[in-house]
Motif scaffolding. Structure first.
Motif, PDB file in Angstrom:
ATOM      1  N   SER A  71     -13.428  15.200 -15.959  1.00  0.00           N
ATOM      2  CA  SER A  71     -14.771  15.774 -15.854  1.00  0.00           C
ATOM      3  C   SER A  71     -15.460  15.303 -14.575  1.00  0.00           C
ATOM      4  CB  SER A  71     -15.606  15.385 -17.073  1.00  0.00           C
ATOM      5  OG  SER A  71     -15.723  13.987 -17.157  1.00  0.00           O
TER       6      SER A  71
ATOM      7  N   LYS B 127     -16.893  17.750 -11.727  1.00  0.00           N
ATOM      8  CA  LYS B 127     -18.278  17.669 -11.251  1.00  0.00           C
ATOM      9  C   LYS B 127     -18.317  17.533  -9.738  1.00  0.00           C
ATOM     10  CE  LYS B 127     -20.163  15.741 -15.461  1.00  0.00           C
ATOM     11  NZ  LYS B 127     -20.550  14.490 -16.127  1.00  0.00           N
ATOM     12  N   ARG B 128     -17.401  16.728  -9.188  1.00  0.00           N
ATOM     13  CA  ARG B 128     -17.378  16.544  -7.734  1.00  0.00           C
ATOM     14  C   ARG B 128     -17.005  17.848  -7.039  1.00  0.00           C
ATOM     15  NH1 ARG B 128     -18.121  13.332  -3.776  1.00  0.00           N
ATOM     16  NH2 ARG B 128     -16.743  13.290  -1.981  1.00  0.00           N
TER      17      ARG B 128
ATOM     18  N   LYS C 130     -17.582  20.860  -8.160  1.00  0.00           N
ATOM     19  CA  LYS C 130     -18.749  21.739  -8.284  1.00  0.00           C
ATOM     20  C   LYS C 130     -19.799  21.363  -7.248  1.00  0.00           C
ATOM     21  CE  LYS C 130     -22.201  23.280 -11.614  1.00  0.00           C
ATOM     22  NZ  LYS C 130     -22.736  23.103 -12.965  1.00  0.00           N
ATOM     23  N   LYS C 131     -20.032  20.059  -7.092  1.00  0.00           N
ATOM     24  CA  LYS C 131     -21.012  19.568  -6.121  1.00  0.00           C
ATOM     25  C   LYS C 131     -20.622  19.976  -4.711  1.00  0.00           C
ATOM     26  CE  LYS C 131     -22.922  15.251  -4.399  1.00  0.00           C
ATOM     27  NZ  LYS C 131     -22.776  13.797  -4.399  1.00  0.00           N
TER      28      LYS C 131
END
Length: 55
Positions: free
Chosen positions: A28, A32-33, A35-36
Motif C-alpha cells: 500500500s 500511495k507513492r 499515486k503521489k
C-alpha cells in the motif's frame, strides 16, 4: 551452475519486493507513492504547458 551469495541475495530481495506489491502491508505504501508521483507529474506538466492553454 555456481551461484554466488550476492546473486542469491539479489534474487530473494527481488522476490520479496514482488510479494509486497502483490499483498497488503508495504504494498500500500508503494501504491500511495506511485499515486503521489502520478499527481506530481501531472501538476508539473500543467505548469509547464500553461502558456499554451492561455492562448
Amino acid at each position: 551452475m555456481h551461484l554466488s551469495l550476492e546473486t542469491i541475495v539479489r534474487f530473494t530481495n527481488a522476490a520479496r519486493i514482488s510479494d509486497w506489491e502483490g499483498g497488503d502491508g508495504l504494498g500500500s505504501v508503494i501504491k500511495k507513492r506511485r499515486k503521489k508521483m502520478r499527481k506530481h507529474k501531472h501538476k508539473k506538466l500543467l505548469v509547464r504547458t500553461r502558456h499554451q492553454r492561455r492562448k
